[in-house]
Design a protein around this motif. Structure first.
Motif, PDB file in Angstrom:
ATOM      1  N   LEU A   1       0.833  -1.205   0.000  1.00  0.00           N
ATOM      2  CA  LEU A   1       0.000   0.000   0.000  1.00  0.00           C
ATOM      3  C   LEU A   1       0.870   1.259   0.000  1.00  0.00           C
ATOM      4  O   LEU A   1       0.637   2.201  -0.764  1.00  0.00           O
ATOM      5  CB  LEU A   1      -0.901   0.017   1.236  1.00  0.00           C
ATOM      6  CG  LEU A   1      -2.064  -0.967   1.253  1.00  0.00           C
ATOM      7  CD1 LEU A   1      -2.800  -0.910   2.585  1.00  0.00           C
ATOM      8  CD2 LEU A   1      -3.035  -0.630   0.122  1.00  0.00           C
TER       9      LEU A   1
ATOM     10  N   HIS B   1       2.640   1.858  -3.287  1.00  0.00           N
ATOM     11  CA  HIS B   1       1.770   2.421  -4.297  1.00  0.00           C
ATOM     12  C   HIS B   1       1.564   3.919  -4.074  1.00  0.00           C
ATOM     13  O   HIS B   1       1.645   4.717  -5.015  1.00  0.00           O
ATOM     14  CB  HIS B   1       0.437   1.712  -4.292  1.00  0.00           C
ATOM     15  CG  HIS B   1      -0.481   2.257  -5.315  1.00  0.00           C
ATOM     16  ND1 HIS B   1      -0.237   2.126  -6.653  1.00  0.00           N
ATOM     17  CD2 HIS B   1      -1.603   2.976  -5.199  1.00  0.00           C
ATOM     18  CE1 HIS B   1      -1.189   2.731  -7.319  1.00  0.00           C
ATOM     19  NE2 HIS B   1      -2.034   3.258  -6.462  1.00  0.00           N
ATOM     20  N   ARG B   2       1.285   4.302  -2.835  1.00  0.00           N
ATOM     21  CA  ARG B   2       1.069   5.725  -2.544  1.00  0.00           C
ATOM     22  C   ARG B   2       2.273   6.563  -2.917  1.00  0.00           C
ATOM     23  O   ARG B   2       2.144   7.650  -3.473  1.00  0.00           O
ATOM     24  CB  ARG B   2       0.811   5.908  -1.055  1.00  0.00           C
ATOM     25  CG  ARG B   2      -0.581   5.491  -0.691  1.00  0.00           C
ATOM     26  CD  ARG B   2      -0.872   5.838   0.730  1.00  0.00           C
ATOM     27  NE  ARG B   2      -2.129   5.201   1.076  1.00  0.00           N
ATOM     28  CZ  ARG B   2      -2.671   5.222   2.263  1.00  0.00           C
ATOM     29  NH1 ARG B   2      -2.063   5.853   3.250  1.00  0.00           N
ATOM     30  NH2 ARG B   2      -3.814   4.630   2.476  1.00  0.00           N
TER      31      ARG B   2
ATOM     32  N   ALA C   1      -2.367  -1.451   9.438  1.00  0.00           N
ATOM     33  CA  ALA C   1      -3.513  -1.840   8.606  1.00  0.00           C
ATOM     34  C   ALA C   1      -4.737  -0.993   8.955  1.00  0.00           C
ATOM     35  O   ALA C   1      -5.426  -0.471   8.063  1.00  0.00           O
ATOM     36  CB  ALA C   1      -3.819  -3.330   8.776  1.00  0.00           C
TER      37      ALA C   1
ATOM     38  N   GLN D   1      -4.483   2.547   7.786  1.00  0.00           N
ATOM     39  CA  GLN D   1      -4.871   2.686   6.391  1.00  0.00           C
ATOM     40  C   GLN D   1      -6.377   2.830   6.262  1.00  0.00           C
ATOM     41  O   GLN D   1      -6.885   3.586   5.440  1.00  0.00           O
ATOM     42  CB  GLN D   1      -4.443   1.457   5.581  1.00  0.00           C
ATOM     43  CG  GLN D   1      -2.976   1.122   5.683  1.00  0.00           C
ATOM     44  CD  GLN D   1      -2.121   1.980   4.787  1.00  0.00           C
ATOM     45  OE1 GLN D   1      -2.644   2.746   3.988  1.00  0.00           O
ATOM     46  NE2 GLN D   1      -0.816   1.886   4.933  1.00  0.00           N
ATOM     47  N   ALA D   2      -7.086   2.063   7.099  1.00  0.00           N
ATOM     48  CA  ALA D   2      -8.536   2.018   6.963  1.00  0.00           C
ATOM     49  C   ALA D   2      -9.181   3.343   7.355  1.00  0.00           C
ATOM     50  O   ALA D   2     -10.311   3.631   6.962  1.00  0.00           O
ATOM     51  CB  ALA D   2      -9.113   0.886   7.802  1.00  0.00           C
TER      52      ALA D   2
ATOM     53  N   VAL E   1      -7.896   6.338   6.678  1.00  0.00           N
ATOM     54  CA  VAL E   1      -7.646   7.393   5.704  1.00  0.00           C
ATOM     55  C   VAL E   1      -8.987   7.812   5.110  1.00  0.00           C
ATOM     56  O   VAL E   1      -9.798   6.967   4.758  1.00  0.00           O
ATOM     57  CB  VAL E   1      -6.694   6.894   4.597  1.00  0.00           C
ATOM     58  CG1 VAL E   1      -6.585   7.920   3.495  1.00  0.00           C
ATOM     59  CG2 VAL E   1      -5.339   6.562   5.187  1.00  0.00           C
TER      60      VAL E   1
ATOM     61  N   ASN F   1     -12.055   8.819   2.871  1.00  0.00           N
ATOM     62  CA  ASN F   1     -12.458   8.346   1.544  1.00  0.00           C
ATOM     63  C   ASN F   1     -12.026   9.331   0.473  1.00  0.00           C
ATOM     64  O   ASN F   1     -12.142  10.534   0.633  1.00  0.00           O
ATOM     65  CB  ASN F   1     -13.985   8.225   1.443  1.00  0.00           C
ATOM     66  CG  ASN F   1     -14.485   7.124   2.348  1.00  0.00           C
ATOM     67  OD1 ASN F   1     -13.706   6.569   3.110  1.00  0.00           O
ATOM     68  ND2 ASN F   1     -15.767   6.832   2.271  1.00  0.00           N
ATOM     69  N   GLU F   2     -11.549   8.796  -0.616  1.00  0.00           N
ATOM     70  CA  GLU F   2     -11.239   9.652  -1.747  1.00  0.00           C
ATOM     71  C   GLU F   2     -11.717   8.948  -3.002  1.00  0.00           C
ATOM     72  O   GLU F   2     -11.615   7.732  -3.119  1.00  0.00           O
ATOM     73  CB  GLU F   2      -9.721   9.882  -1.871  1.00  0.00           C
ATOM     74  CG  GLU F   2      -9.175  10.780  -0.794  1.00  0.00           C
ATOM     75  CD  GLU F   2      -7.646  10.763  -0.828  1.00  0.00           C
ATOM     76  OE1 GLU F   2      -7.102  10.964  -1.921  1.00  0.00           O
ATOM     77  OE2 GLU F   2      -7.039  10.536   0.216  1.00  0.00           O
ATOM     78  N   VAL F   3     -12.229   9.713  -3.918  1.00  0.00           N
ATOM     79  CA  VAL F   3     -12.706   9.134  -5.160  1.00  0.00           C
ATOM     80  C   VAL F   3     -11.524   9.004  -6.109  1.00  0.00           C
ATOM     81  O   VAL F   3     -10.788   9.957  -6.337  1.00  0.00           O
ATOM     82  CB  VAL F   3     -13.773  10.034  -5.794  1.00  0.00           C
ATOM     83  CG1 VAL F   3     -14.223   9.460  -7.128  1.00  0.00           C
ATOM     84  CG2 VAL F   3     -14.939  10.166  -4.835  1.00  0.00           C
ATOM     85  N   THR F   4     -11.319   7.829  -6.612  1.00  0.00           N
ATOM     86  CA  THR F   4     -10.212   7.605  -7.541  1.00  0.00           C
ATOM     87  C   THR F   4     -10.700   6.840  -8.744  1.00  0.00           C
ATOM     88  O   THR F   4     -11.819   6.343  -8.774  1.00  0.00           O
ATOM     89  CB  THR F   4      -9.103   6.766  -6.873  1.00  0.00           C
ATOM     90  OG1 THR F   4      -9.724   5.644  -6.245  1.00  0.00           O
ATOM     91  CG2 THR F   4      -8.346   7.555  -5.847  1.00  0.00           C
TER      92      THR F   4
END
Lengths: 204, 204, 204, 204
Positions: free
Chosen positions: C63, C66-67, C192, C195-196, C198, C200-203
């Motif tokens: 994760l 990737h970021r 973990a 991460q959960a 974070v 919400n973001e639209v991607t």
């Protein structure tokens, strides 16, 4: 015909799997009475060394494979077969790596045999890569615009020297196996750092 | 529905992994007292042979799979199931390959059994591929424009001959196992070179 | 040069394979006379625990990888080598995981050795990741627009704390191996769930 | 955030590797004196059966995973963690499959234990999938436009029935292990053919 994109993706997949399986050959040593795990782990040094060398060799091959294919604009049948031939030899690398891990410490003839196998497979990889390179750069239909002759000649000289070094390591394997492994390690490190000095380029 | 792109990527992943795992079955021979590593490595020849044959068979199947899917424009449920069925048999190939590697040298009944298993799995792969091909080419909804009848008929004749050869190798496996392996090797090489002669085409 | 897209795909492939091979080390216990399969399966608890911890560690690393790469706009040679270096250590993780699975229950020195190896490999992974992060964020040519200094400093503090925790677990491994594994499990769960949360973001 | 594309590619990679490793557990039987290879191969029937059932289960899960994600338009942190949780359980499947392959023929308690493990892991997979499905369909930010209530309710009923069947197989595993495996096989075939009857749709 197979498109370049799918050929690259397939090759990438194979490279990624081989590089990961390599390390999967590092197995916990057996429980032996009277030997501590720590000393059993130290005794695996040929396995660690062989793993790192093979990892670097495959990593560098992946980088060069990618660079080469970035210039390809058409995929023909010969290229497909030459690429499959390269993958056939890439995929075999964990085998001699495991043989070296098992036999290098024993010394004597078996250590030499193991290193000859290892060096031999790397020579076959190098030859397969050169064949692919030679095919791709021989024809404007494949590579779009042929690079300037001087560039191609320089690349061929480079590959020639590389091939020579692999053959040298192969010969050395018969006599001083550990030294041959050191040569492979040095070559892999050289290539890796060579990659790192390539000037920055903006890509997407 | 599953899109064609993700179906191809998934299938490519499976092909790449199988082709790599195949070679991962090449294991260093055991340390045996009084036998040199070199002769122990020679004794693995059925493993090398089986590996190369299986590698070529899967490589050629991947090429044909790609060509077939390039003509697909719609993915339906039957196609999905037929493709999963093909992958189920592709993925099994390392098993008979390892059995042949272990038993071919023993000769006798066990060598025959091993080759029958190997040939049988290849026959099942061939049948699964033909079923996929037949489904894809039977319907304009799937393949866009159906190719001319003559082309489809020619392809079916080709596949028919291929299937026949696989069945021949299966029968031969019962009697002369090594010869059956040689037939598979010859067929794989034939298909590989056949691919190489396809006329150059510019793709992206 | 290698494009960012192919570098990401290659790294993703390696992450996916390592995470899957990890679980492949869970092997059926041997048939032992007088011991039920149920109790033999319970005895594998260190293997299950080590698997889950290693899975979470690799998952979280994927994760973050990737970021980080989402902000990269140019790939240079150093970045390539630093990424290969990270993959080299990621790919090794199943080895100490298997050693822990085999030796943790034995207790004593061997259990400590196993956990030191495990923690040591995770420390090397963390260092490799920080090196990659530091290189990517040091240069506008690589990352496009440098993030605000405060953001980079905050990220460095975060990574510093993470590294410190890994070193702490490494030291703890010498003395109370099981507690060290628990620390790794807690850290992996913390990351973990972090991460959960974070937003919400639209991607796409 | 992690984009949907890379999340799908990563998940696809994991599915492809698990499905391939499954079959890699099919190993040649040992050379035993006085037993023909043919009869040793027949004796592996629980391995073949377990392989096919596990292959179909994973294949169907991959299909459903893809369908679900086609409707996702935003990836949030919870979704990432729920997806990693699903992959954690998917990737474990070869372990109980190998246990069933080893112990089913023995009958008695050990066969029951093996099937309970197998069914239990499938139940955990089903629960993880339902959790992912529930999260994705609970929020318009994630799924774009929520499907009509009736559709969601129908899907939930479907999943509920599926979960119930898995639990039933789990209970059955304690008493008639072979019957439980047969139930899993039947369910996998049912789902596979169910997929095949989905009406044709044109996709790209």
């Amino acid at each position: 015909m197979v498109t370049k994109g799918r050929l690259e993706a397939f090759s990438d997949g194979v490279f990624a799997i081989v590089i990961t399986l390599l390390a999967f050959d590092l197995r916990p040593p057996d429980h032996e009475v009277g030997v501590s795990l720590a000393s059993a782990l130290w005794d695996l040094w040929p396995a660690y060394l062989a793993y790192v060398v093979a990892f670097l060799q495959i990593g560098v091959m992946w980088l060069n494979h990618h660079r080469l294919f970035q210039q390809v604009r058409a995929v023909d049948g010969v290229l497909l077969v030459l690429n499959l031939n390269l993958l056939l030899w890439v995929v075999v690398i964990p085998f001699p790596t495991a043989v070296v891990a098992d036999y290098l410490r024993d010394g004597g003839n078996d250590a030499a045999t193991a290193m000859v196998l290892f060096s031999g497979v790397l020579v076959l990889n190098a030859i397969s890569f050169v064949a692919l390179f030679a095919w791709i750069t021989h024809d404007e239909d494949i590579i779009g615009a042929l690079p300037p002759r001087a560039v191609v000649r320089a690349a061929r000289v480079r590959f020639g020297i590389g091939l020579g070094a692999y053959f040298g390591a192969l010969v050395l394997s018969f006599f001083v196996p550990v030294a041959a492994l050191a040569v492979h390690a040095a070559m892999a490190l050289y290539y890796a750092f060579d990659q790192a000095t390539v000037s920055n380029e903006v890509t997407t």
